[in-house]
Design a protein around this motif. Sequence first.
Motif, PDB file in Angstrom:
ATOM      1  N   ALA A 128       0.833  -1.295  -0.113  1.00 32.64           N
ATOM      2  CA  ALA A 128      -0.055   0.124   0.038  1.00 32.64           C
ATOM      3  C   ALA A 128       0.900   1.288  -0.128  1.00 32.64           C
ATOM      4  CB  ALA A 128      -0.904   0.145   1.410  1.00 32.64           C
ATOM      5  N   ILE A 129       0.385   2.168  -0.743  1.00 31.25           N
ATOM      6  CA  ILE A 129       1.166   3.803  -0.973  1.00 31.25           C
ATOM      7  C   ILE A 129       0.248   4.536  -0.327  1.00 31.25           C
ATOM      8  CG2 ILE A 129       2.327   5.025  -2.287  1.00 31.25           C
ATOM      9  CD1 ILE A 129       2.880   2.970  -4.063  1.00 31.25           C
ATOM     10  N   LYS A 130       0.711   5.448   0.560  1.00 29.33           N
ATOM     11  CA  LYS A 130      -0.215   6.680   1.147  1.00 29.33           C
ATOM     12  C   LYS A 130      -0.473   7.476  -0.187  1.00 29.33           C
ATOM     13  CE  LYS A 130       1.042   6.030   5.781  1.00 29.33           C
ATOM     14  NZ  LYS A 130       1.355   6.853   7.083  1.00 29.33           N
ATOM     15  N   HIS A 131      -1.888   8.072   0.016  1.00 24.54           N
ATOM     16  CA  HIS A 131      -2.179   9.105  -1.102  1.00 24.54           C
ATOM     17  C   HIS A 131      -1.089  10.196  -1.368  1.00 24.54           C
ATOM     18  CE1 HIS A 131      -4.395  12.617  -2.740  1.00 24.54           C
ATOM     19  NE2 HIS A 131      -4.940  11.636  -3.386  1.00 24.54           N
ATOM     20  N   ALA A 132      -0.901  10.938  -0.092  1.00 30.01           N
ATOM     21  CA  ALA A 132       0.360  11.782  -0.211  1.00 30.01           C
ATOM     22  C   ALA A 132       1.619  11.306  -0.990  1.00 30.01           C
ATOM     23  CB  ALA A 132       0.931  12.329   1.341  1.00 30.01           C
ATOM     24  N   GLU A 133       2.047  10.065  -0.848  1.00 26.75           N
ATOM     25  CA  GLU A 133       3.098   9.720  -1.586  1.00 26.75           C
ATOM     26  C   GLU A 133       3.067   9.382  -3.052  1.00 26.75           C
ATOM     27  OE1 GLU A 133       6.924   8.555  -2.395  1.00 26.75           O
ATOM     28  OE2 GLU A 133       6.159   9.465  -0.694  1.00 26.75           O
ATOM     29  N   VAL A 134       1.653   8.967  -3.441  1.00 30.41           N
ATOM     30  CA  VAL A 134       1.387   9.025  -4.772  1.00 30.41           C
ATOM     31  C   VAL A 134       1.463  10.515  -5.206  1.00 30.41           C
ATOM     32  CG1 VAL A 134      -0.541   8.440  -6.530  1.00 30.41           C
ATOM     33  CG2 VAL A 134       0.102   6.881  -4.673  1.00 30.41           C
ATOM     34  N   MET A 135       0.817  11.503  -4.892  1.00 27.03           N
ATOM     35  CA  MET A 135       0.678  12.810  -5.035  1.00 27.03           C
ATOM     36  C   MET A 135       2.208  13.087  -5.315  1.00 27.03           C
ATOM     37  SD  MET A 135      -2.464  13.680  -5.627  1.00 27.03           S
ATOM     38  CE  MET A 135      -2.459  15.263  -5.569  1.00 27.03           C
ATOM     39  N   LYS A 136       3.080  12.936  -4.324  1.00 23.65           N
ATOM     40  CA  LYS A 136       4.350  13.572  -4.385  1.00 23.65           C
ATOM     41  C   LYS A 136       5.256  12.881  -5.651  1.00 23.65           C
ATOM     42  CE  LYS A 136       8.568  13.409  -1.961  1.00 23.65           C
ATOM     43  NZ  LYS A 136       9.404  12.745  -0.447  1.00 23.65           N
ATOM     44  N   ARG A 137       4.935  11.816  -6.011  1.00 21.43           N
ATOM     45  CA  ARG A 137       5.606  11.114  -7.276  1.00 21.43           C
ATOM     46  C   ARG A 137       4.852  11.572  -8.417  1.00 21.43           C
ATOM     47  NH1 ARG A 137       5.847   4.493  -5.598  1.00 21.43           N
ATOM     48  NH2 ARG A 137       7.006   4.873  -3.321  1.00 21.43           N
ATOM     49  N   LEU A 138       3.653  11.558  -8.478  1.00 18.96           N
ATOM     50  CA  LEU A 138       3.123  12.100  -9.830  1.00 18.96           C
ATOM     51  C   LEU A 138       3.127  13.558 -10.064  1.00 18.96           C
ATOM     52  CD1 LEU A 138      -0.322   9.786  -9.698  1.00 18.96           C
ATOM     53  CD2 LEU A 138       1.826   9.576 -10.890  1.00 18.96           C
ATOM     54  N   LEU A 139       3.088  14.422  -9.129  1.00 19.15           N
ATOM     55  CA  LEU A 139       3.031  15.779  -9.358  1.00 19.15           C
ATOM     56  C   LEU A 139       4.718  16.367  -9.064  1.00 19.15           C
ATOM     57  CD1 LEU A 139      -0.402  16.855  -7.459  1.00 19.15           C
ATOM     58  CD2 LEU A 139       0.173  16.432 -10.020  1.00 19.15           C
ATOM     59  N   ASN A 140       5.308  15.698  -9.897  1.00 17.00           N
ATOM     60  CA  ASN A 140       7.006  16.110  -9.810  1.00 17.00           C
ATOM     61  C   ASN A 140       7.346  17.097 -10.887  1.00 17.00           C
ATOM     62  OD1 ASN A 140       6.615  14.395 -11.917  1.00 17.00           O
ATOM     63  ND2 ASN A 140       8.081  12.843 -11.105  1.00 17.00           N
ATOM     64  N   THR A 141       6.376  17.743 -11.774  1.00 19.46           N
ATOM     65  CA  THR A 141       7.051  18.638 -12.712  1.00 19.46           C
ATOM     66  C   THR A 141       6.078  19.876 -12.740  1.00 19.46           C
ATOM     67  OG1 THR A 141       5.375  17.645 -14.410  1.00 19.46           O
ATOM     68  CG2 THR A 141       7.646  16.798 -14.097  1.00 19.46           C
ATOM     69  N   PRO A 142       6.118  21.166 -13.156  1.00 21.01           N
ATOM     70  CA  PRO A 142       5.245  22.090 -13.375  1.00 21.01           C
ATOM     71  C   PRO A 142       4.028  21.760 -14.280  1.00 21.01           C
ATOM     72  CG  PRO A 142       7.480  23.147 -13.557  1.00 21.01           C
ATOM     73  CD  PRO A 142       7.553  21.229 -13.453  1.00 21.01           C
ATOM     74  N   GLU A 143       4.322  20.844 -15.152  1.00 18.61           N
ATOM     75  CA  GLU A 143       3.404  20.293 -16.193  1.00 18.61           C
ATOM     76  C   GLU A 143       2.289  19.576 -15.528  1.00 18.61           C
ATOM     77  OE1 GLU A 143       6.671  20.149 -16.915  1.00 18.61           O
ATOM     78  OE2 GLU A 143       6.902  21.656 -18.165  1.00 18.61           O
ATOM     79  N   ALA A 144       2.744  18.528 -14.913  1.00 17.31           N
ATOM     80  CA  ALA A 144       1.930  17.848 -13.932  1.00 17.31           C
ATOM     81  C   ALA A 144       0.876  18.499 -13.087  1.00 17.31           C
ATOM     82  CB  ALA A 144       2.714  16.741 -13.139  1.00 17.31           C
ATOM     83  N   VAL A 145       1.544  19.478 -12.305  1.00 17.03           N
ATOM     84  CA  VAL A 145       0.895  20.350 -11.210  1.00 17.03           C
ATOM     85  C   VAL A 145      -0.076  21.264 -12.012  1.00 17.03           C
ATOM     86  CG1 VAL A 145       0.971  22.140  -9.639  1.00 17.03           C
ATOM     87  CG2 VAL A 145       2.697  20.360  -9.684  1.00 17.03           C
ATOM     88  N   ALA A 146      -0.044  21.534 -13.279  1.00 12.73           N
ATOM     89  CA  ALA A 146      -0.860  22.450 -14.001  1.00 12.73           C
ATOM     90  C   ALA A 146      -2.036  21.524 -14.445  1.00 12.73           C
ATOM     91  CB  ALA A 146      -0.172  23.049 -14.874  1.00 12.73           C
ATOM     92  N   ALA A 147      -1.682  20.464 -14.846  1.00 13.65           N
ATOM     93  CA  ALA A 147      -2.780  19.482 -15.491  1.00 13.65           C
ATOM     94  C   ALA A 147      -3.614  19.135 -14.364  1.00 13.65           C
ATOM     95  CB  ALA A 147      -2.301  18.311 -16.095  1.00 13.65           C
ATOM     96  N   TYR A 148      -3.139  18.608 -13.255  1.00 19.20           N
ATOM     97  CA  TYR A 148      -3.887  18.255 -12.019  1.00 19.20           C
ATOM     98  C   TYR A 148      -4.665  19.454 -11.541  1.00 19.20           C
ATOM     99  CZ  TYR A 148      -4.988  16.597  -7.271  1.00 19.20           C
ATOM    100  OH  TYR A 148      -5.640  16.515  -6.219  1.00 19.20           O
ATOM    101  N   GLN A 149      -4.173  20.729 -11.652  1.00 16.21           N
ATOM    102  CA  GLN A 149      -5.150  21.796 -11.151  1.00 16.21           C
ATOM    103  C   GLN A 149      -6.030  22.176 -12.122  1.00 16.21           C
ATOM    104  OE1 GLN A 149      -4.960  23.485  -8.306  1.00 16.21           O
ATOM    105  NE2 GLN A 149      -6.588  24.716  -8.886  1.00 16.21           N
ATOM    106  N   GLU A 150      -6.062  21.949 -13.305  1.00 14.71           N
ATOM    107  CA  GLU A 150      -6.917  22.083 -14.415  1.00 14.71           C
ATOM    108  C   GLU A 150      -8.050  20.999 -14.389  1.00 14.71           C
ATOM    109  OE1 GLU A 150      -7.456  21.857 -19.156  1.00 14.71           O
ATOM    110  OE2 GLU A 150      -5.832  22.691 -18.533  1.00 14.71           O
ATOM    111  N   ALA A 151      -7.723  19.920 -13.994  1.00 16.00           N
ATOM    112  CA  ALA A 151      -8.872  18.677 -13.630  1.00 16.00           C
ATOM    113  C   ALA A 151      -9.391  19.169 -12.619  1.00 16.00           C
ATOM    114  CB  ALA A 151      -7.927  17.378 -13.523  1.00 16.00           C
ATOM    115  N   MET A 152      -8.850  19.500 -11.475  1.00 18.49           N
ATOM    116  CA  MET A 152      -9.532  20.079 -10.235  1.00 18.49           C
ATOM    117  C   MET A 152     -10.668  21.129 -10.531  1.00 18.49           C
ATOM    118  SD  MET A 152      -8.568  17.657  -7.963  1.00 18.49           S
ATOM    119  CE  MET A 152      -9.113  18.483  -6.567  1.00 18.49           C
TER     120      MET A 152
END
Length: 97
Positions: free
Chosen positions: A6-30
């Motif tokens: 099992a991986i905690k949600h915070a760790e998944v987010m840290k691994r996936l949101l590791n670039t400005p592009e990923a952060v921007a795409a995540y924010q847009e989806a939100m």
Amino acid sequence: MSKIVAIKHAEVMKRLLNTPEAVAAYQEAMEEDALLEQLTEWRENAGLTKAEVAKRMGVNPPAINRLERNVTKASYHTLKRYAAACGINMTIVAANK
């Protein structure tokens, strides 16, 4: 046989949101999700079905289904008409940055 770890949600987010592009795409989806929730809230608070909103907008009910499934394709004009059909006076206010 390998174990599932099992991986905690915070760790998944840290691994996936590791670039400005990923952060921007995540924010847009939100933001898209928040807009969809807002549309649904307007309709439900007005006590309207999708068919009733469609009738008020002068469109077929499938158009409302498509709008609520894919709000990113909606024009500003369509969103204003949807809001008006729900009894909402929609305005856009620029955020202070």
